[in-house]
Design a protein around this motif. Structure first.
Motif, PDB file in Angstrom:
ATOM      1  N   MET A   1       0.847  -1.175   0.000  1.00  0.00           N
ATOM      2  CA  MET A   1       0.000   0.000   0.000  1.00  0.00           C
ATOM      3  C   MET A   1       0.892   1.237   0.000  1.00  0.00           C
ATOM      4  O   MET A   1       1.925   1.255   0.651  1.00  0.00           O
ATOM      5  CB  MET A   1      -0.891   0.008   1.235  1.00  0.00           C
ATOM      6  CG  MET A   1      -1.553   1.352   1.465  1.00  0.00           C
ATOM      7  SD  MET A   1      -2.540   1.439   2.945  1.00  0.00           S
ATOM      8  CE  MET A   1      -4.107   1.073   2.228  1.00  0.00           C
ATOM      9  N   ILE A   2       0.452   2.247  -0.733  1.00  0.00           N
ATOM     10  CA  ILE A   2       1.163   3.526  -0.772  1.00  0.00           C
ATOM     11  C   ILE A   2       0.467   4.495   0.188  1.00  0.00           C
ATOM     12  O   ILE A   2      -0.756   4.657   0.161  1.00  0.00           O
ATOM     13  CB  ILE A   2       1.156   4.135  -2.195  1.00  0.00           C
ATOM     14  CG1 ILE A   2       1.761   3.157  -3.208  1.00  0.00           C
ATOM     15  CG2 ILE A   2       1.890   5.474  -2.209  1.00  0.00           C
ATOM     16  CD1 ILE A   2       3.190   2.787  -2.963  1.00  0.00           C
ATOM     17  N   VAL A   3       1.272   5.098   1.061  1.00  0.00           N
ATOM     18  CA  VAL A   3       0.774   6.075   2.027  1.00  0.00           C
ATOM     19  C   VAL A   3       1.438   7.410   1.729  1.00  0.00           C
ATOM     20  O   VAL A   3       2.652   7.486   1.553  1.00  0.00           O
ATOM     21  CB  VAL A   3       1.096   5.634   3.478  1.00  0.00           C
ATOM     22  CG1 VAL A   3       0.608   6.670   4.473  1.00  0.00           C
ATOM     23  CG2 VAL A   3       0.496   4.271   3.774  1.00  0.00           C
ATOM     24  N   ARG A   4       0.617   8.448   1.650  1.00  0.00           N
ATOM     25  CA  ARG A   4       1.133   9.802   1.450  1.00  0.00           C
ATOM     26  C   ARG A   4       1.017  10.577   2.758  1.00  0.00           C
ATOM     27  O   ARG A   4      -0.045  10.599   3.368  1.00  0.00           O
ATOM     28  CB  ARG A   4       0.356  10.540   0.366  1.00  0.00           C
ATOM     29  CG  ARG A   4       0.735  12.034   0.272  1.00  0.00           C
ATOM     30  CD  ARG A   4       0.052  12.750  -0.861  1.00  0.00           C
ATOM     31  NE  ARG A   4       0.444  12.233  -2.152  1.00  0.00           N
ATOM     32  CZ  ARG A   4       1.616  12.478  -2.750  1.00  0.00           C
ATOM     33  NH1 ARG A   4       2.509  13.221  -2.150  1.00  0.00           N
ATOM     34  NH2 ARG A   4       1.880  11.982  -3.934  1.00  0.00           N
ATOM     35  N   ILE A   5       2.117  11.196   3.153  1.00  0.00           N
ATOM     36  CA  ILE A   5       2.088  12.163   4.247  1.00  0.00           C
ATOM     37  C   ILE A   5       2.119  13.523   3.580  1.00  0.00           C
ATOM     38  O   ILE A   5       3.082  13.852   2.866  1.00  0.00           O
ATOM     39  CB  ILE A   5       3.281  11.990   5.203  1.00  0.00           C
ATOM     40  CG1 ILE A   5       3.255  10.604   5.837  1.00  0.00           C
ATOM     41  CG2 ILE A   5       3.258  13.092   6.265  1.00  0.00           C
ATOM     42  CD1 ILE A   5       4.466  10.276   6.705  1.00  0.00           C
ATOM     43  N   MET A   6       1.068  14.284   3.751  1.00  0.00           N
ATOM     44  CA  MET A   6       0.961  15.576   3.079  1.00  0.00           C
ATOM     45  C   MET A   6       2.174  16.448   3.417  1.00  0.00           C
ATOM     46  O   MET A   6       2.571  16.546   4.571  1.00  0.00           O
ATOM     47  CB  MET A   6      -0.345  16.260   3.467  1.00  0.00           C
ATOM     48  CG  MET A   6      -1.565  15.495   2.941  1.00  0.00           C
ATOM     49  SD  MET A   6      -3.152  16.141   3.484  1.00  0.00           S
ATOM     50  CE  MET A   6      -3.186  17.700   2.630  1.00  0.00           C
ATOM     51  N   GLY A   7       2.765  17.009   2.384  1.00  0.00           N
ATOM     52  CA  GLY A   7       3.913  17.879   2.561  1.00  0.00           C
ATOM     53  C   GLY A   7       5.240  17.149   2.671  1.00  0.00           C
ATOM     54  O   GLY A   7       6.285  17.783   2.730  1.00  0.00           O
ATOM     55  N   GLU A   8       5.216  15.806   2.717  1.00  0.00           N
ATOM     56  CA  GLU A   8       6.462  15.050   2.854  1.00  0.00           C
ATOM     57  C   GLU A   8       6.723  14.123   1.687  1.00  0.00           C
ATOM     58  O   GLU A   8       7.845  13.984   1.255  1.00  0.00           O
ATOM     59  CB  GLU A   8       6.451  14.211   4.132  1.00  0.00           C
ATOM     60  CG  GLU A   8       6.642  15.018   5.374  1.00  0.00           C
ATOM     61  CD  GLU A   8       6.826  14.161   6.597  1.00  0.00           C
ATOM     62  OE1 GLU A   8       7.247  12.982   6.486  1.00  0.00           O
ATOM     63  OE2 GLU A   8       6.546  14.676   7.690  1.00  0.00           O
ATOM     64  N   GLY A   9       5.724  13.422   1.226  1.00  0.00           N
ATOM     65  CA  GLY A   9       5.916  12.467   0.147  1.00  0.00           C
ATOM     66  C   GLY A   9       5.214  11.152   0.434  1.00  0.00           C
ATOM     67  O   GLY A   9       4.320  11.084   1.282  1.00  0.00           O
ATOM     68  N   GLN A  10       5.629  10.131  -0.284  1.00  0.00           N
ATOM     69  CA  GLN A  10       4.958   8.840  -0.212  1.00  0.00           C
ATOM     70  C   GLN A  10       5.905   7.762   0.293  1.00  0.00           C
ATOM     71  O   GLN A  10       7.119   7.838   0.087  1.00  0.00           O
ATOM     72  CB  GLN A  10       4.451   8.420  -1.593  1.00  0.00           C
ATOM     73  CG  GLN A  10       3.368   9.313  -2.141  1.00  0.00           C
ATOM     74  CD  GLN A  10       2.937   8.860  -3.515  1.00  0.00           C
ATOM     75  OE1 GLN A  10       3.735   8.824  -4.438  1.00  0.00           O
ATOM     76  NE2 GLN A  10       1.671   8.502  -3.652  1.00  0.00           N
ATOM     77  N   VAL A  11       5.318   6.749   0.938  1.00  0.00           N
ATOM     78  CA  VAL A  11       6.071   5.568   1.366  1.00  0.00           C
ATOM     79  C   VAL A  11       5.284   4.331   0.968  1.00  0.00           C
ATOM     80  O   VAL A  11       4.054   4.351   0.888  1.00  0.00           O
ATOM     81  CB  VAL A  11       6.353   5.552   2.885  1.00  0.00           C
ATOM     82  CG1 VAL A  11       7.205   6.733   3.306  1.00  0.00           C
ATOM     83  CG2 VAL A  11       5.082   5.519   3.685  1.00  0.00           C
ATOM     84  N   ARG A  12       6.023   3.263   0.684  1.00  0.00           N
ATOM     85  CA  ARG A  12       5.398   1.963   0.414  1.00  0.00           C
ATOM     86  C   ARG A  12       5.396   1.212   1.731  1.00  0.00           C
ATOM     87  O   ARG A  12       6.408   1.096   2.400  1.00  0.00           O
ATOM     88  CB  ARG A  12       6.183   1.198  -0.640  1.00  0.00           C
ATOM     89  CG  ARG A  12       5.524  -0.120  -1.021  1.00  0.00           C
ATOM     90  CD  ARG A  12       6.237  -0.812  -2.167  1.00  0.00           C
ATOM     91  NE  ARG A  12       6.472   0.052  -3.319  1.00  0.00           N
ATOM     92  CZ  ARG A  12       5.565   0.342  -4.256  1.00  0.00           C
ATOM     93  NH1 ARG A  12       4.353  -0.154  -4.173  1.00  0.00           N
ATOM     94  NH2 ARG A  12       5.874   1.122  -5.276  1.00  0.00           N
ATOM     95  N   LEU A  13       4.217   0.701   2.083  1.00  0.00           N
ATOM     96  CA  LEU A  13       4.034   0.051   3.374  1.00  0.00           C
ATOM     97  C   LEU A  13       3.481  -1.353   3.158  1.00  0.00           C
ATOM     98  O   LEU A  13       2.528  -1.530   2.388  1.00  0.00           O
ATOM     99  CB  LEU A  13       3.054   0.889   4.204  1.00  0.00           C
ATOM    100  CG  LEU A  13       2.929   0.574   5.665  1.00  0.00           C
ATOM    101  CD1 LEU A  13       4.221   0.878   6.398  1.00  0.00           C
ATOM    102  CD2 LEU A  13       1.818   1.410   6.267  1.00  0.00           C
ATOM    103  N   ASP A  14       4.074  -2.316   3.811  1.00  0.00           N
ATOM    104  CA  ASP A  14       3.611  -3.698   3.740  1.00  0.00           C
ATOM    105  C   ASP A  14       2.212  -3.784   4.353  1.00  0.00           C
ATOM    106  O   ASP A  14       1.968  -3.242   5.432  1.00  0.00           O
ATOM    107  CB  ASP A  14       4.584  -4.595   4.509  1.00  0.00           C
ATOM    108  CG  ASP A  14       4.243  -6.052   4.396  1.00  0.00           C
ATOM    109  OD1 ASP A  14       3.182  -6.450   4.917  1.00  0.00           O
ATOM    110  OD2 ASP A  14       5.035  -6.794   3.794  1.00  0.00           O
ATOM    111  N   GLU A  15       1.303  -4.449   3.667  1.00  0.00           N
ATOM    112  CA  GLU A  15      -0.092  -4.576   4.132  1.00  0.00           C
ATOM    113  C   GLU A  15      -0.180  -5.187   5.533  1.00  0.00           C
ATOM    114  O   GLU A  15      -1.103  -4.915   6.282  1.00  0.00           O
ATOM    115  CB  GLU A  15      -0.907  -5.423   3.147  1.00  0.00           C
ATOM    116  CG  GLU A  15      -0.986  -4.862   1.752  1.00  0.00           C
ATOM    117  CD  GLU A  15      -2.148  -3.915   1.529  1.00  0.00           C
ATOM    118  OE1 GLU A  15      -3.111  -3.926   2.308  1.00  0.00           O
ATOM    119  OE2 GLU A  15      -2.079  -3.160   0.555  1.00  0.00           O
ATOM    120  N   GLY A  16       0.791  -6.021   5.896  1.00  0.00           N
ATOM    121  CA  GLY A  16       0.796  -6.655   7.209  1.00  0.00           C
ATOM    122  C   GLY A  16       0.984  -5.680   8.357  1.00  0.00           C
ATOM    123  O   GLY A  16       0.759  -6.027   9.514  1.00  0.00           O
TER     124      GLY A  16
END
Length: 92
Positions: A1-16
């Motif tokens: 899953m891709i998570v965006r932190i507004m003003g910082e960017g995106q990270v890929r996060l394991d669904e687990g």
């Protein structure tokens, strides 16, 4: 899953890892509803720290569809309440 932190960017996060984040997200929502500024600040910081710790940052020039968008670290409780209301997650 891709998570965006507004003003910082995106990270890929394991669904687990979502269960841990969902607990913090639920807590943040409850504090937002209650207007608990101190709890909101604490939980938002913990949620963002967890995403940064558990996720893998995507390159700055990458723009993937985000499954979850989180407020910036300096977002206010009223700004987050407004975002949640606009998205139908809190009553207007």
């Amino acid at each position: 899953m891709i998570v965006r932190i507004m003003g910082e960017g995106q990270v890929r996060l394991d669904e687990g890892r979502l269960a841990e984040l969902n607990e913090l997200d639920d807590e943040l929502l409850a504090e937002t509803r209650a207007g608990d500024e101190e709890g909101f600040r604490r939980t938002l910081g913990a949620l963002l720290d967890a995403v940064r710790r558990l996720g893998v940052p995507l390159p700055d020039d990458s723009l993937e569809p985000s499954g979850l968008i989180l407020p910036s670290p300096d977002a206010t409780l009223s700004e987050v309440r407004e975002m949640l209301t606009d998205n139908g997650l809190l009553p207007g």
